[in-house]
Every structure is written in C-alpha cells, then in structure tokens.
Write an enzyme that holds these catalytic residues in place. Sequence first.
Site, PDB file in Angstrom:
ATOM      1  N   HIS A  41       1.651 -84.046 -29.102  1.00  0.00           N
ATOM      2  CA  HIS A  41       0.355 -83.485 -28.722  1.00  0.00           C
ATOM      3  C   HIS A  41       0.454 -82.710 -27.424  1.00  0.00           C
ATOM      4  O   HIS A  41      -0.325 -81.816 -27.149  1.00  0.00           O
ATOM      5  CB  HIS A  41      -0.691 -84.586 -28.526  1.00  0.00           C
ATOM      6  CG  HIS A  41      -0.788 -85.531 -29.659  1.00  0.00           C
ATOM      7  ND1 HIS A  41      -1.115 -85.103 -30.926  1.00  0.00           N
ATOM      8  CD2 HIS A  41      -0.594 -86.867 -29.746  1.00  0.00           C
ATOM      9  CE1 HIS A  41      -1.127 -86.151 -31.736  1.00  0.00           C
ATOM     10  NE2 HIS A  41      -0.802 -87.219 -31.047  1.00  0.00           N
ATOM     11  N   HIS A  48      -0.345 -84.922 -18.030  1.00  0.00           N
ATOM     12  CA  HIS A  48       0.009 -84.098 -19.193  1.00  0.00           C
ATOM     13  C   HIS A  48      -0.698 -82.759 -19.099  1.00  0.00           C
ATOM     14  O   HIS A  48      -1.530 -82.546 -18.206  1.00  0.00           O
ATOM     15  CB  HIS A  48      -0.357 -84.840 -20.489  1.00  0.00           C
ATOM     16  CG  HIS A  48      -1.820 -85.094 -20.598  1.00  0.00           C
ATOM     17  ND1 HIS A  48      -2.398 -86.295 -20.265  1.00  0.00           N
ATOM     18  CD2 HIS A  48      -2.850 -84.288 -20.965  1.00  0.00           C
ATOM     19  CE1 HIS A  48      -3.704 -86.222 -20.434  1.00  0.00           C
ATOM     20  NE2 HIS A  48      -4.011 -85.008 -20.854  1.00  0.00           N
ATOM     21  N   HIS A  76      -2.406 -79.087 -21.114  1.00  0.00           N
ATOM     22  CA  HIS A  76      -3.021 -78.407 -22.253  1.00  0.00           C
ATOM     23  C   HIS A  76      -2.826 -76.915 -22.032  1.00  0.00           C
ATOM     24  O   HIS A  76      -3.034 -76.423 -20.917  1.00  0.00           O
ATOM     25  CB  HIS A  76      -4.523 -78.726 -22.328  1.00  0.00           C
ATOM     26  CG  HIS A  76      -4.811 -80.195 -22.469  1.00  0.00           C
ATOM     27  ND1 HIS A  76      -4.907 -80.808 -23.690  1.00  0.00           N
ATOM     28  CD2 HIS A  76      -4.989 -81.169 -21.543  1.00  0.00           C
ATOM     29  CE1 HIS A  76      -5.148 -82.102 -23.517  1.00  0.00           C
ATOM     30  NE2 HIS A  76      -5.198 -82.354 -22.221  1.00  0.00           N
ATOM     31  N   GLU A  88      -9.015 -76.825 -21.036  1.00  0.00           N
ATOM     32  CA  GLU A  88     -10.056 -77.555 -21.758  1.00  0.00           C
ATOM     33  C   GLU A  88     -11.398 -77.299 -21.077  1.00  0.00           C
ATOM     34  O   GLU A  88     -12.349 -76.879 -21.707  1.00  0.00           O
ATOM     35  CB  GLU A  88      -9.712 -79.047 -21.782  1.00  0.00           C
ATOM     36  CG  GLU A  88      -8.386 -79.307 -22.484  1.00  0.00           C
ATOM     37  CD  GLU A  88      -8.329 -80.639 -23.176  1.00  0.00           C
ATOM     38  OE1 GLU A  88      -8.361 -81.667 -22.477  1.00  0.00           O
ATOM     39  OE2 GLU A  88      -8.268 -80.660 -24.423  1.00  0.00           O
ATOM     40  N   HIS A 100      -3.827 -82.734 -16.449  1.00  0.00           N
ATOM     41  CA  HIS A 100      -4.630 -83.942 -16.247  1.00  0.00           C
ATOM     42  C   HIS A 100      -3.791 -85.073 -15.676  1.00  0.00           C
ATOM     43  O   HIS A 100      -2.763 -85.426 -16.254  1.00  0.00           O
ATOM     44  CB  HIS A 100      -5.227 -84.401 -17.584  1.00  0.00           C
ATOM     45  CG  HIS A 100      -6.265 -83.468 -18.116  1.00  0.00           C
ATOM     46  ND1 HIS A 100      -6.625 -83.419 -19.437  1.00  0.00           N
ATOM     47  CD2 HIS A 100      -7.030 -82.532 -17.478  1.00  0.00           C
ATOM     48  CE1 HIS A 100      -7.581 -82.492 -19.600  1.00  0.00           C
ATOM     49  NE2 HIS A 100      -7.820 -81.947 -18.432  1.00  0.00           N
ATOM     50  N   THR A 139     -10.279 -86.355 -23.807  1.00  0.00           N
ATOM     51  CA  THR A 139     -10.423 -85.124 -24.589  1.00  0.00           C
ATOM     52  C   THR A 139      -9.580 -85.167 -25.860  1.00  0.00           C
ATOM     53  O   THR A 139      -9.450 -84.167 -26.555  1.00  0.00           O
ATOM     54  CB  THR A 139     -10.021 -83.888 -23.756  1.00  0.00           C
ATOM     55  OG1 THR A 139      -8.641 -83.996 -23.419  1.00  0.00           O
ATOM     56  CG2 THR A 139     -10.857 -83.780 -22.498  1.00  0.00           C
ATOM     57  N   THR A 140      -8.978 -86.325 -26.136  1.00  0.00           N
ATOM     58  CA  THR A 140      -8.249 -86.523 -27.390  1.00  0.00           C
ATOM     59  C   THR A 140      -8.750 -87.817 -28.017  1.00  0.00           C
ATOM     60  O   THR A 140      -9.294 -88.673 -27.306  1.00  0.00           O
ATOM     61  CB  THR A 140      -6.733 -86.670 -27.145  1.00  0.00           C
ATOM     62  OG1 THR A 140      -6.529 -87.692 -26.162  1.00  0.00           O
ATOM     63  CG2 THR A 140      -6.117 -85.365 -26.670  1.00  0.00           C
TER      64      THR A 140
END
Length: 330
Positions: free
Chosen positions: A138, A167, A169, A179, A192, A274-275
């Site tokens: 992911h 991590h 995005h 995000e 994040h 957010t996941t």
Amino acid sequence: MVPPASRVAIAILWLSHVFLTARGLVHHYSDFLPPPTSWYNLWLPRPTDDLLLLHIQQPPAQGRYQHSRALSRRRHFGYSRHNGPDAWPLEYPKCNGERQSPINLESDEMYRLVVADRLQWHGYWDRPRNLTLTNNGHTIQVSGNWETAPTISGGPLESEYSFSQLHFHWGSNDKIGSEHTVGNVSFPMEMHLVHYKKAYGSQDEAVKYEDGLAVVSFLFQLSEWPNPGLNAIIPFLDAMVGAELEVTLVRPFPLEILDVSFPSEYVTYLGSLTTPPCSEVVTWIVSSRPLTLSHEQLAKFRYLSSADGELENNFRPVQPTNGRPVFYVT
Ligand SMILES: *[C@@H]1O[C@H](CO)[C@@H](O)[C@H](O)[C@H]1NC(C)=O
Ligand SMILES: *[C@@H]1O[C@H](CO)[C@@H](O)[C@H](O)[C@H]1NC(C)=O
C-alpha cells in the site's frame, strides 16, 4: 563556521520572515512560506555509503506464505476501481463514518486555536537500534526499534504519544498525490508520522480509543534541490521495486534527519485513519510548512509497485467535514 554565502541566505530568509510576520501574512494557512530549501544543505548530513543493506527479507517460504495470504485477504484493499476507496465501506463500514480523513483544508473556514503548550518532540534525534523499510503493498513504511521510542506531546494533545511508523502517499503526476488538500489543491506527496497514545501501550490497543492516535502530516512541494533527508530512504526503494519486501538498515538514522519537528503553525482536527479500517481515532496535526523533494526523488516512489501492480495514486480522496471544526494553531 557558516560560509558567507549561507549567512546571506539566512539573512534574506530571516528578513523575509520578519517582513511577512509584520504584514500578518504568515498567520494565514494559505500563505505558505517558501520552503527554506537552502537551509537543508547547511546542517543535514549527506547520504553516505554507510547506509548499507543489512539484509533483505525475502517473501515468506511456501507454507507460511499461504498463511499470510489468507490473512491479507481480509485486509485486501487498494486504490484501483475494484478495491479502491469507494469499495472500502463494503468491507469496512467505518469508512462511511462521520469524522473521516483526509479533508480539504480551507483557510477561510478555520478557527484560530490558542494552545497552552508548543508541540514537544522528544527523542527524534535518537538513533534507533534498527530501522526497517517495508513495501507493504500500500505504501513505503518506516518503522524502528528504540531504547525509548520518540514521542510528541503538547499542542492539542493531552498526553504523550509514541512514534509507531511513518509512510507516504503519492501520485502518478505532479497535480495529485497528497491526501489532504489546501483550498482544493493537491500536493505531489504527503508523509504521515503515526503515533499512538503511550498510556495505551501499543498501536493495536490504542486504535480502540477515540484519542488513540496522533498523526503528524507533511505536504511536499517539488523543488529543484533534492531533500537530503529523504536520500536516507530513497536508495533502498530500488531494492523494493516489484515486491513486497522489508529492508533493514545497518546504520539506522534518527527521524529528525527528515526535518520533522516544529513547535507551532499547523492545522489540527479530529479525523480517522485514511486507510481501512478507517478508525475514527486520530488527532490530525498537519504542518503548514511543506517539505520539499526533487522530481528525481519522486520518480523513485512512482517506480515502486506491489503484488497488485502499480503502487501509486495511493491516496484517499477528501472526505466531508460534516461540520467538524478545523483549527489553525499559530
Ligand atoms: C530490531 O530490534 C529489535 C529489538 O532489539 C529486535 O527484536 C529485532 O529482531 C530487530 N530486527 C532486525 C531485523 O534486526
Ligand atoms: C473548494 O471546493 C469547494 C467545493 O467545491 C468550494 O466550496 C470552495 O470554495 C473551494 N475552495 C477554493 C479555495 O477554491
């Protein structure tokens, strides 16, 4: 000894900061200060050869592989049409909740929040015993083992929160990737730093409570200069192209080389992961100072993939605020 040219650069940045402060501009979230890119080179270590691979953990052998497959079936989510954000609520009902993240940050709609304490960062210069980079299918995730894990407290937080993992995005082009958006504008990448409330003992336990997690978020802007802190991570991304792998560094770096700590000037609101499972347990702290990276660095993230295929556009679209107050702390 700071070289004269750098002193001039510092003076210019300082004067422009004083000027902007005097005009009240720095207090508006929408007026992002230009990132002080030239500062990075003054004090951050350059990546060196001593960041060597200690080992690369191969995918589990046949027997255990099936086991982890079965486990990951339930946790199977992604960002494409069939398993993307629109499909998440089918399997994870919380993703349809009322305080979801990310959101669009509108400077006109924020309340100014006065907090008693600055945000406090502890142990971010401590070198971990080991540090692991994972392509988990992911995202790229960085986690480590410390004598005592770094913590944050103060600001909007009522107690201490321990670092768990960080991590990223990102998107397939420069117009998408973050995000959170600012005035409906996306940034090309977002990082994040996930922390759990220390009193709860672990992240797994903390996600059961409304005040369980504190996530510090940074938006990235493109720059012609590489971000030297990210260069501690980027050489290892090549080792993780095309496979879900873990890499452990022989010379782990302290998290502060990513230039993360800040005392004030951030947006805070209550939201969710957010996941999936989209748990509504997160106090968000979004820095109003974007970090920077170069196109070449971003390309290394875009080149990654997972067992599913491409590993990009791994961001969730913004969610309704449903009247939630969003605060700006100066
Ligand atoms: C990292 O450190 C922890 C604690 O010292 C240890 O249990 C773990 O095995 C280490 N991991 C690796 C990959 O060296
Ligand atoms: C962002 O989009 C929303 C909804 O379309 C709109 O109401 C708002 O004015 C936009 N904000 C900006 C800064 O354009």
